[in-house]
Design a protein around this motif. Sequence first.
Motif, PDB file in Angstrom:
ATOM      1  N   ALA A 102       0.821  -1.199   0.000  1.00  0.00           N
ATOM      2  CA  ALA A 102       0.000   0.000   0.000  1.00  0.00           C
ATOM      3  C   ALA A 102       0.861   1.257   0.000  1.00  0.00           C
ATOM      4  N   THR A 103       1.816   1.314   0.907  1.00  0.00           N
ATOM      5  CA  THR A 103       2.638   2.523   1.053  1.00  0.00           C
ATOM      6  C   THR A 103       3.518   2.759  -0.163  1.00  0.00           C
ATOM      7  N   LEU A 105       1.573   3.525  -3.383  1.00  0.00           N
ATOM      8  CA  LEU A 105       1.032   4.878  -3.446  1.00  0.00           C
ATOM      9  C   LEU A 105       2.095   5.900  -3.807  1.00  0.00           C
ATOM     10  N   LEU A 152      -4.227   4.334   6.726  1.00  0.00           N
ATOM     11  CA  LEU A 152      -5.408   4.165   5.884  1.00  0.00           C
ATOM     12  C   LEU A 152      -6.071   5.506   5.616  1.00  0.00           C
ATOM     13  N   MET A 202      -4.060   7.408   3.060  1.00  0.00           N
ATOM     14  CA  MET A 202      -4.172   6.862   1.710  1.00  0.00           C
ATOM     15  C   MET A 202      -5.527   7.179   1.091  1.00  0.00           C
ATOM     16  N   VAL A 203      -6.564   7.131   1.900  1.00  0.00           N
ATOM     17  CA  VAL A 203      -7.897   7.506   1.401  1.00  0.00           C
ATOM     18  C   VAL A 203      -7.883   8.962   0.962  1.00  0.00           C
ATOM     19  N   THR A 240      -5.952   9.339  -2.302  1.00  0.00           N
ATOM     20  CA  THR A 240      -6.744   8.744  -3.391  1.00  0.00           C
ATOM     21  C   THR A 240      -7.880   9.662  -3.804  1.00  0.00           C
ATOM     22  N   PHE A 280      -4.059   4.431  -7.260  1.00  0.00           N
ATOM     23  CA  PHE A 280      -4.047   4.771  -5.839  1.00  0.00           C
ATOM     24  C   PHE A 280      -5.044   3.922  -5.059  1.00  0.00           C
ATOM     25  N   GLY A 281      -6.141   3.545  -5.714  1.00  0.00           N
ATOM     26  CA  GLY A 281      -7.189   2.790  -5.031  1.00  0.00           C
ATOM     27  C   GLY A 281      -6.746   1.388  -4.639  1.00  0.00           C
ATOM     28  N   THR A 297      -4.777   1.454  -1.476  1.00  0.00           N
ATOM     29  CA  THR A 297      -5.663   1.795  -0.358  1.00  0.00           C
ATOM     30  C   THR A 297      -6.460   0.576   0.097  1.00  0.00           C
ATOM     31  N   MET A 340      -4.281  -1.668   2.054  1.00  0.00           N
ATOM     32  CA  MET A 340      -4.098  -1.195   3.425  1.00  0.00           C
ATOM     33  C   MET A 340      -5.285  -1.588   4.290  1.00  0.00           C
TER      34      MET A 340
END
Length: 616
Positions: free
Chosen positions: A68-69, A72, A131, A134-135, A138, A244-245, A248, A251
Amino acid sequence: MALEGKRLCCRANCFHMPSWSISSKPSSQQEQRARDDKVLSATITKRKPGGWRAMPFILGNETFERLATFGLLANFTVYLVKKLHMDQVSASNVIYIWSGVSNFAPLVGAFISDAYVGKFRTIAFSSFALLLGMVTVTLTAWIPELLPPPCTQQQKVLGQCLGPTKAQLGILIMGLGFLSIGGAGVRPCSIPFGADQFDPTTDEGKKGINSFFNWYYTSFTVVLLLAQTVVVYIQDSVSWVLGFGIPTVCMFFSIILFFIGTKFYVHVEPEGSPFSGIMQVLVAAYRKRRIEFPADGELNGLFYDPPLKGVVMTKLPLTDQFRFLNKAAIIEVGELKAADGSRSDQWRLCSIQQVEEVKCLVRIIPIWSAGIISLMTMTQQGTFTVFQAMKMDRHLGPRFQIPAGSIGVISLITVGLWLPFYDRILVPVLRKITKHEGGITLLQRIGIGIVFSILAMVVAGLTERVRRASAIKHHHPDGVAPMSVMWLTPQLILMGFSEAFNILGQIEFFNRQFPEHMTSVGNALFSCSFALANYLSSLLVNVVHHVTGGHGRPDWLANDLNAGRLEYFYFSIAGMGLLNLIYFLYCAHRYRYKGNAVQIQDNNSHVDVELRSVKA
């Protein structure tokens, strides 16, 4: 007759048995061992380790979290330039400053985890922060109102694209802030939390810890490859929202997997932060600064040297280097409690172990500082190297185009291929020649890495000079030079060698030269090295941007890469690296490796404590 707080001498060597009664009875040694056994056993937590039952959840959580990290952020420089229409200097500053904050933040996370809440709660809270970040990031790609208006190719050429508003930039920075908060807790706690699941006092537990590290770094390498290839390709060629999704969603699953395994985890209570012990030594030494060491080498005061607590610890001998710190361990009247011989004030009296641990930190600081400039090479890999790739022919065949953010995979592959060769073939050969366990010393390894970092910047500058000349000669509308992006391979390979020698050498150096109680401090120092390297890069970029150019000429880092002189920027970093190499060689020549430690083990029958001689 009992002797309280006296020095015992044997073979002209003296050591202190602070405040514990030493009786003349024949059974005194057995009684003393019994007391030490009781002290050590009180520190051992009787628990049944989670072991491999907890590993699917911990490794699964770590894999999803890193995917995830990295997924992104692997291509984030391109996102800032293409979608937010930032110029190269502004985009680089965002990356540098955010990376610096993210590398400093684990210091705070490690302190909170060690001193207050423990690793599990720190990881749990930080995962939700990740999280949320990231949201947020995104959403900046998904909601049109959070992005500047689209820009045509003609507007890009003329430099007429509108950048982000303060509100749009504020939301993006808020998302990056949440990511920094999340990383502050996850980064310093993830590996120790996994190691906590095994009992280090058993052979099975030791093997389990080694296997965990192998699986951890294997998954880490696989995640990096996926993030810099598959995820970056989706972002660059399919959709930023989808690109990006996916991280996320990963995560989100990471958090679920982490909490599903809760009943299998071993929860080790926080034992206090080593930073407190460091400050105690400095304060105590300052308070006792007026105490004079006698010329004949005999001290009227006594050193505080209690038995160590823990299952397996190493006792460091007192040394003469940075002798003023030894004053923190000298016992004065009223500093020991009569009942049990413990300290009455931890900020006035420290143990020899604490003093020597601080000395390890002081000795390492010059070597650590020499690594900052050398790491500037790595910070360019995610910024100006990407900008170079964007202005080169990235096609492999008629249909496939390499994403600019994926070009760093070459450096990763270099490290992956070199390390097995180095470890299995080169080190045994060097070991026969040098008679050194590692083939070469750790400082030699770091020095070789610094040399590679200088060469990488020199080659990067020469490559940029060729790229710029080709772009100007052919003058394509988009400014892309008709030369393959694979021309960047030499500088990326050199960056990979620099990482294999310098970065991994620093990690091993910090872990070996710090006492085991302070390895978290060593890891935190290395994280700070990257943070300061990012800040120094940001400072250099801004100075170059504002000082160079003028009189109708663009600056070296002009938004039009072909109008600027990026090669001069690279040569400047190489020049700084050369001066830094001279400084490193001086520090390495004067460095004294950590003294031989005395192993203290709990073997269920007695505690073998060897107190080394104390030379004032």
